[in-house]
Design a protein around this motif. Structure first.
Motif, PDB file in Angstrom:
ATOM      1  N   TYR A 146      63.719 -30.233 -37.742  1.00  7.81           N
ATOM      2  CA  TYR A 146      63.328 -29.272 -36.703  1.00  7.81           C
ATOM      3  C   TYR A 146      64.528 -28.980 -35.803  1.00  7.81           C
ATOM      4  O   TYR A 146      65.459 -29.781 -35.702  1.00  7.81           O
ATOM      5  CB  TYR A 146      62.184 -29.837 -35.853  1.00  7.81           C
ATOM      6  CG  TYR A 146      61.097 -30.488 -36.656  1.00  7.81           C
ATOM      7  CD1 TYR A 146      60.049 -29.747 -37.203  1.00  7.81           C
ATOM      8  CD2 TYR A 146      61.129 -31.867 -36.902  1.00  7.81           C
ATOM      9  CE1 TYR A 146      59.051 -30.357 -37.946  1.00  7.81           C
ATOM     10  CE2 TYR A 146      60.143 -32.482 -37.650  1.00  7.81           C
ATOM     11  CZ  TYR A 146      59.107 -31.719 -38.173  1.00  7.81           C
ATOM     12  OH  TYR A 146      58.132 -32.327 -38.928  1.00  7.81           O
ATOM     13  N   ASN A 147      64.477 -27.858 -35.131  1.00  8.61           N
ATOM     14  CA  ASN A 147      65.496 -27.502 -34.142  1.00  8.61           C
ATOM     15  C   ASN A 147      64.994 -27.933 -32.767  1.00  8.61           C
ATOM     16  O   ASN A 147      64.595 -27.130 -31.928  1.00  8.61           O
ATOM     17  CB  ASN A 147      65.746 -25.990 -34.181  1.00  8.61           C
ATOM     18  CG  ASN A 147      66.887 -25.571 -33.274  1.00  8.61           C
ATOM     19  OD1 ASN A 147      67.707 -26.386 -32.870  1.00  8.61           O
ATOM     20  ND2 ASN A 147      66.929 -24.292 -32.941  1.00  8.61           N
ATOM     21  N   TYR A 148      65.025 -29.244 -32.510  1.00  9.92           N
ATOM     22  CA  TYR A 148      64.380 -29.831 -31.336  1.00  9.92           C
ATOM     23  C   TYR A 148      65.369 -30.445 -30.344  1.00  9.92           C
ATOM     24  O   TYR A 148      64.940 -31.008 -29.352  1.00  9.92           O
ATOM     25  CB  TYR A 148      63.412 -30.940 -31.772  1.00  9.92           C
ATOM     26  CG  TYR A 148      62.031 -30.489 -32.200  1.00  9.92           C
ATOM     27  CD1 TYR A 148      61.609 -29.172 -32.087  1.00  9.92           C
ATOM     28  CD2 TYR A 148      61.128 -31.429 -32.717  1.00  9.92           C
ATOM     29  CE1 TYR A 148      60.335 -28.798 -32.482  1.00  9.92           C
ATOM     30  CE2 TYR A 148      59.847 -31.060 -33.108  1.00  9.92           C
ATOM     31  CZ  TYR A 148      59.451 -29.744 -32.995  1.00  9.92           C
ATOM     32  OH  TYR A 148      58.188 -29.374 -33.369  1.00  9.92           O
ATOM     33  N   ARG A 149      66.659 -30.363 -30.580  1.00 10.20           N
ATOM     34  CA  ARG A 149      67.610 -31.071 -29.719  1.00 10.20           C
ATOM     35  C   ARG A 149      67.845 -30.301 -28.422  1.00 10.20           C
ATOM     36  O   ARG A 149      68.048 -29.081 -28.423  1.00 10.20           O
ATOM     37  CB  ARG A 149      68.924 -31.239 -30.466  1.00 10.20           C
ATOM     38  CG  ARG A 149      69.778 -32.391 -29.966  1.00 10.20           C
ATOM     39  CD  ARG A 149      69.200 -33.724 -30.369  1.00 10.20           C
ATOM     40  NE  ARG A 149      70.221 -34.774 -30.189  1.00 10.20           N
ATOM     41  CZ  ARG A 149      70.228 -35.635 -29.185  1.00 10.20           C
ATOM     42  NH1 ARG A 149      69.272 -35.613 -28.278  1.00 10.20           N
ATOM     43  NH2 ARG A 149      71.171 -36.547 -29.097  1.00 10.20           N
ATOM     44  N   LEU A 150      67.841 -31.004 -27.294  1.00 10.27           N
ATOM     45  CA  LEU A 150      68.139 -30.399 -25.999  1.00 10.27           C
ATOM     46  C   LEU A 150      69.607 -29.983 -25.951  1.00 10.27           C
ATOM     47  O   LEU A 150      70.476 -30.663 -26.504  1.00 10.27           O
ATOM     48  CB  LEU A 150      67.857 -31.398 -24.881  1.00 10.27           C
ATOM     49  CG  LEU A 150      67.923 -30.858 -23.443  1.00 10.27           C
ATOM     50  CD1 LEU A 150      66.779 -29.883 -23.175  1.00 10.27           C
ATOM     51  CD2 LEU A 150      67.880 -32.005 -22.440  1.00 10.27           C
ATOM     52  N   SER A 151      69.891 -28.871 -25.267  1.00  8.29           N
ATOM     53  CA  SER A 151      71.274 -28.398 -25.179  1.00  8.29           C
ATOM     54  C   SER A 151      72.053 -29.193 -24.137  1.00  8.29           C
ATOM     55  O   SER A 151      71.486 -29.769 -23.202  1.00  8.29           O
ATOM     56  CB  SER A 151      71.310 -26.911 -24.811  1.00  8.29           C
ATOM     57  OG  SER A 151      71.080 -26.731 -23.426  1.00  8.29           O
ATOM     58  N   ASN A 152      73.373 -29.194 -24.284  1.00  8.31           N
ATOM     59  CA  ASN A 152      74.249 -29.890 -23.349  1.00  8.31           C
ATOM     60  C   ASN A 152      74.159 -29.300 -21.946  1.00  8.31           C
ATOM     61  O   ASN A 152      74.238 -30.023 -20.950  1.00  8.31           O
ATOM     62  CB  ASN A 152      75.692 -29.825 -23.861  1.00  8.31           C
ATOM     63  CG  ASN A 152      76.631 -30.710 -23.076  1.00  8.31           C
ATOM     64  OD1 ASN A 152      76.472 -31.920 -23.046  1.00  8.31           O
ATOM     65  ND2 ASN A 152      77.599 -30.110 -22.410  1.00  8.31           N
ATOM     66  N   LEU A 153      73.969 -27.965 -21.851  1.00 12.25           N
ATOM     67  CA  LEU A 153      73.846 -27.340 -20.535  1.00 12.25           C
ATOM     68  C   LEU A 153      72.581 -27.786 -19.815  1.00 12.25           C
ATOM     69  O   LEU A 153      72.612 -28.170 -18.636  1.00 12.25           O
ATOM     70  CB  LEU A 153      73.850 -25.815 -20.674  1.00 12.25           C
ATOM     71  CG  LEU A 153      75.193 -25.134 -20.935  1.00 12.25           C
ATOM     72  CD1 LEU A 153      74.986 -23.633 -21.128  1.00 12.25           C
ATOM     73  CD2 LEU A 153      76.170 -25.384 -19.792  1.00 12.25           C
TER      74      LEU A 153
END
Length: 379
Positions: free
Chosen positions: A236-243
């Motif tokens: 899944y595309n579930y990763r939180l962004s660095n920003l």
């Protein structure tokens, strides 16, 4: 005065300080505008340090965290998952994502969370049928600790793993231990209305290093260790962004202050609305529990007042003040019309007679007085 003469008072808006900008500026200056980077790693460390959990995986939402948590517990098609009826739909939707079936449990009247007696009833009935639910999702509603000692004992007796949905409960504690760390997996939400926000986001915490690695793997499209894009499992595309993690890092520095303010808001309402006919505050902290009081919630007793929650909500709207009904029980939702439920009368009563009041941590005393005066007008 007309409602448009006042600034809107929202239920629980984001409350940002200056700290968040420092992390955002640094990320942009260093070109870490990606779904990875030092803010993401740092945010996960911050959550572990605050909660005492050994591992954290920051994700795009609390719903995503529940989804991955249930998958870690091997929930799949044909399984059953025990779940409170009195909660937001995001608690139960991931059960359906995995092809499993929720089994709803009623609340108890003090903390408004899963009733240990109803939980035992459900497990005994399933046991008689030769079926064991694959997991129990335990929610700490409105930041109120559930009766953890009793609930964990029942779950352990029947061998049912615990997923702890602390989406609304970051900063709350039970017997001194942070909520979110009592289950096999814990979940937090950082949605815009939560006590800590990353605009949108969530996290999964666990003490199992293999589970943390697996959750991180699934959350990044389950890309195999290969020089090309190879995938052997569903991801899944579930990763939180660095920003967004940078916003979270700044918010974490203020979390204790935010909890303190929410608790002060609850106490202020209690004091200044004392004596309003039929108005009671809830839920109640269990022995050993310390709520973060994410939202201040009230009940209107129909035997003591003719004012209904909907009348009060509409009246507050004339003053440009947002309030909200308590969660509609999931067993009453069309989506779950055919879903089994043990009990239901307690959460139905809470839904019928309850209302959430503005509780944002940026509220001033003038804001609180405006709400209280508007409420007293109707009684």
């Amino acid at each position: 005065m007309r409602s448009q003469d006042y600034d809107r008072l929202y239920l629980s808006p984001p409350h940002l300080g200056r700290h968040e900008l420092n992390y955002l500026h640094k990320a942009i200056e260093d070109n870490w505008v990606a779904p990875a980077g030092p803010n993401l790693d740092g945010f996960e460390r911050d959550i572990c340090e605050f909660t005492g959990a050994r591992h954290c995986v920051a994700l795009t939402s609390g719903t995503a965290a529940i989804h991955l948590g249930l998958r870690l517990l091997d929930v799949g098609p044909g399984d059953e998952v025990l779940c409170p009826s009195f909660t937001f739909v995001a608690t139960a939707n991931p059960i359906l994502y995995l092809g499993a079936t929720p089994v709803f449990i009623d609340s108890e009247a003090e903390t408004w969370n899963i009733c240990p007696e109803r939980l035992r009833e459900a497990l005994e009935e399933r046991q008689r049928q030769g079926r064991r639910p694959k997991a129990l999702i335990l929610v700490h509603l409105y930041g109120m600790p559930a009766r953890l000692r009793e609930i964990r004992a029942v779950a352990a007796e029947f061998g049912v793993p615990l997923l702890e949905d602390a989406a609304e409960a970051l900063g709350a504690r039970y017997e001194g231990q942070p909520l979110g760390t009592f289950g096999d997996v814990g979940v937090f939400s950082f949605n815009g209305n939560k006590i800590l926000t990353t605009s949108g986001g969530g996290a999964l915490v666990t003490n199992n290093p293999d589970w943390a690695r697996k959750a991180r793997f699934w959350a990044t499209q389950a890309k195999d260790d290969a020089p090309y894009y190879q995938h052997s499992e569903l991801g899944y595309n579930y990763r939180l962004s660095n920003l967004l993690a940078g916003i979270g890092r700044g918010q974490m520095e203020l979390l204790e202050d935010r909890v303190k303010k929410r608790r002060e808001i609850f106490a202020w309402y209690q004091k200044h609305l004392a004596g309003v006919p039929g108005l009671r505050f809830g839920p109640t902290e269990p022995t050993g529990g310390r709520s973060n009081r994410w939202l201040t919630t009230i009940l209107l007793n129909p035997t003591e007042t003719t004012v209904t929650p909907e009348q009060l909500r509409r009246h507050l709207e004339t003053h440009n003040i947002e309030s909200r009904p308590l969660w509609k029980p999931l067993h009453l939702q069309p989506l779950f019309a055919a879903t089994p439920c043990f009990g239901g009368k307690v959460c139905e009563r809470l839904f019928t007679h309850g209302l959430c009041l503005p509780s944002g941590s940026a509220m001033t005393e003038a804001d609180l007085r405006r709400v209280a005066e508007a409420i007293r007008e109707l009684f």
